[in-house]
Design a protein around this motif. Structure first.
Motif, short mmCIF file in Angstrom:
data_model
loop_
_atom_site.label_atom_id
_atom_site.label_comp_id
_atom_site.label_asym_id
_atom_site.label_seq_id
_atom_site.Cartn_x
_atom_site.Cartn_y
_atom_site.Cartn_z
N PRO A 238 41.37 56.50 35.80
CA PRO A 238 40.88 57.29 34.37
C PRO A 238 39.95 58.39 34.58
O PRO A 238 38.87 58.07 35.50
N GLN A 239 39.96 59.58 34.24
CA GLN A 239 39.15 60.49 34.61
C GLN A 239 37.90 60.52 33.22
O GLN A 239 38.30 60.20 32.20
N PRO A 240 36.82 60.82 33.42
CA PRO A 240 35.48 61.02 32.59
C PRO A 240 35.92 62.04 31.53
O PRO A 240 36.49 62.78 32.00
N ILE A 241 35.44 61.77 30.48
CA ILE A 241 35.60 62.62 29.41
C ILE A 241 34.13 62.84 28.79
O ILE A 241 33.45 61.94 28.55
N ASN A 242 33.75 64.17 28.60
CA ASN A 242 32.54 64.60 27.94
C ASN A 242 32.88 64.70 26.31
O ASN A 242 33.44 65.51 26.03
N VAL A 243 32.15 63.85 25.76
CA VAL A 243 31.93 63.84 24.37
C VAL A 243 30.71 64.30 23.82
O VAL A 243 29.63 63.91 23.92
N MET A 244 30.87 65.34 22.75
CA MET A 244 29.60 65.74 22.25
C MET A 244 29.63 65.62 20.46
O MET A 244 30.53 65.86 20.00
N SER A 245 28.54 65.39 20.13
CA SER A 245 28.28 65.48 18.83
C SER A 245 27.17 66.64 18.59
O SER A 245 26.25 66.83 19.18
N TYR A 246 27.64 67.73 17.63
CA TYR A 246 26.81 69.14 17.85
C TYR A 246 26.68 69.75 16.46
O TYR A 246 27.67 70.21 15.70
N ASN A 247 25.61 69.30 15.77
CA ASN A 247 25.46 70.18 14.41
C ASN A 247 24.99 71.76 14.96
O ASN A 247 23.98 71.86 15.46
N VAL B 72 34.97 67.97 26.33
CA VAL B 72 36.34 68.19 25.93
C VAL B 72 36.77 67.53 24.44
O VAL B 72 37.79 67.95 24.06
N LEU B 73 35.90 66.94 23.93
CA LEU B 73 35.90 66.35 22.53
C LEU B 73 34.58 66.69 21.90
O LEU B 73 33.42 66.14 22.18
N ILE B 74 34.61 67.63 20.76
CA ILE B 74 33.21 67.85 20.25
C ILE B 74 33.40 67.52 18.90
O ILE B 74 34.22 68.31 17.93
#
Length: 289
Positions: A26-35, A65-67
C-alpha cells in the motif's frame, strides 16, 4: 470499447486480489484539511486574487491527494479546479445545494482515486433540508462525503469534510454528533477519514463528542497518534494578526478503521509576506491497510 472496459475491471479486481495477498505494498496518501478563507474584498492585501496561485501550488508541492477544503466560494472552487487539472472535486454550495454559499468540497487526485459514491447533508435538525441553519447556528453548515477507490490497489475509503458552526453552542454539539452518526451510517465499514475546520480546540465539547462518543463510535485525531508531529500546535492565525500565545488548533484530520498514521504536520508555509490563508493547512500521511 466494451472489451477495454472489461479488461480494466479485471485488472482492478486482480490488483485488489494481489493487495489482499500482500503482493502489492500500500502506498502512502497525503491527506489535507485546508480552510482557504473565503474570497473577501475586505481582506486587502490578503484577498483571494493575490493568494490563489500560492494556495493551489501549496497543494501540488505537498502532493496532497485528498483535500478537504472549507470556506470555498464558487469562484474559488473554479480557480482551484483550473489550477489543479489532475484533481476532481465533489461538493455543493451550502446555501442552495448548488453553487451559492461556501462549499465544504473534497478535491481528489484523479490519477490515484476515483469516486464510487458521494453526497451532502446539512448540519441541522433535518439534515436533508437544503440551506437550513441548524439549532442555534449563526450560519448554514454543510458536510460533503465520498467513497473513494484507490486505483493502484482497489481499496476503498470513506471521507467526509465539514465546517462546524463557530457560535451556536447547541449547533456545535449537535453538529459534531450528527457527523459521528452520519459517518457510522454512510461509511459501509470502509476506513474513515474526516477533515474539517471544527472551530474548536481539542478540549472543547465538539472535539470530545467526535473522539469520545458516549455511543461507542469515536474518531481518532491523527495528531494524537502520529509518530512524527511537525509544526506548531495551532492552525488559525488570521493572516498573522493573532498573537502567538492566543493562536488555536481548530483544523483536524480524524481517522477510524484500519489506517496507519505515518506523520502529521501543521504547515506554516508563506510566500515572502503572503499567507495562503488565514488558517494553516493540516497534513497527514496515511496508509490504508
Amino acid at each position: 470499447m466494451k472489451k477495454l472496459l472489461l479488461l480494466l475491471v479485471l485488472l482492478a479486481q486482480y490488483a485488489g486480489f494481489l493487495f489482499a495477498q500482500g503482493q502489492i505494498t500500500p502506498q502512502p496518501i497525503n491527506v489535507m484539511s485546508y480552510n482557504i478563507r473565503m474570497d473577501n474584498a475586505g481582506d486587502g492585501d490578503n484577498q483571494w486574487k493575490f493568494r490563489k496561485e500560492f494556495a493551489a501550488n501549496l497543494v501540488k508541492f505537498h502532493e496532497a491527494v485528498l483535500i478537504g477544503m472549507q470556506e470555498v466560494l464558487h469562484n474559488q472552487l473554479m480557480d482551484m479546479a483550473s489550477r489543479l487539472p489532475d484533481y476532481g472535486y465533489i461538493g455543493v454550495g451550502r446555501e442552495d445545494g448548488k453553487t451559492k454559499g461556501e462549499y465544504a468540497s473534497i478535491f481528489y487526485n484523479k490519477k490515484r482515486f476515483k469516486v464510487i459514491d458521494s453526497g451532502n447533508f446539512w448540519l441541522s435538525e433535518d439534515c436533508d433540508a437544503v440551506g437550513k441553519k441548524g439549532w442555534d447556528a449563526a450560519c448554514e453548515r454543510v458536510a460533503t462525503w465520498g467513497v473513494f477507490e484507490d486505483k493502484s490497489t482497489g481499496k476503498r475509503l470513506f471521507m467526509l469534510n465539514t465546517h462546524l458552526d463557530h457560535m451556536g453552542k447547541v449547533a456545535r454539539h449537535e453538529g459534531a454528533l450528527l457527523v459521528i452518526n452520519k459517518v457510522k451510517e454512510l461509511s459501509r465499514n470502509y476506513p474513515v477519514i474526516v477533515t474539517g475546520d471544527f472551530n474548536a480546540v481539542p478540549t472543547d465539547d465538539p472535539i470530545q463528542v467526535l473522539t469520545n462518543s458516549p455511543e461507542g463510535y469515536s474518531l481518532t485525531d491523527t495528531r494524537s497518534v502520529s509518530p512524527l508531529v511537525y509544526g506548531p500546535n495551532w492552525s488559525f492565525h488570521d493572516f498573522g494578526r493573532v498573537k502567538m500565545a492566543e493562536r488555536s488548533l481548530i483544523d483536524y484530520i480524524f481517522i477510524k478503521g484500519n489506517i496507519k498514521v505515518m506523520r502529521y504536520g501543521v504547515l506554516t508555509d508563506m510566500l515572502n509576506t503572503l499567507y495562503p490563508s488565514d488558517h494553516c493547512p493540516v497534513l497527514s500521511t496515511l496508509i490504508i491497510q
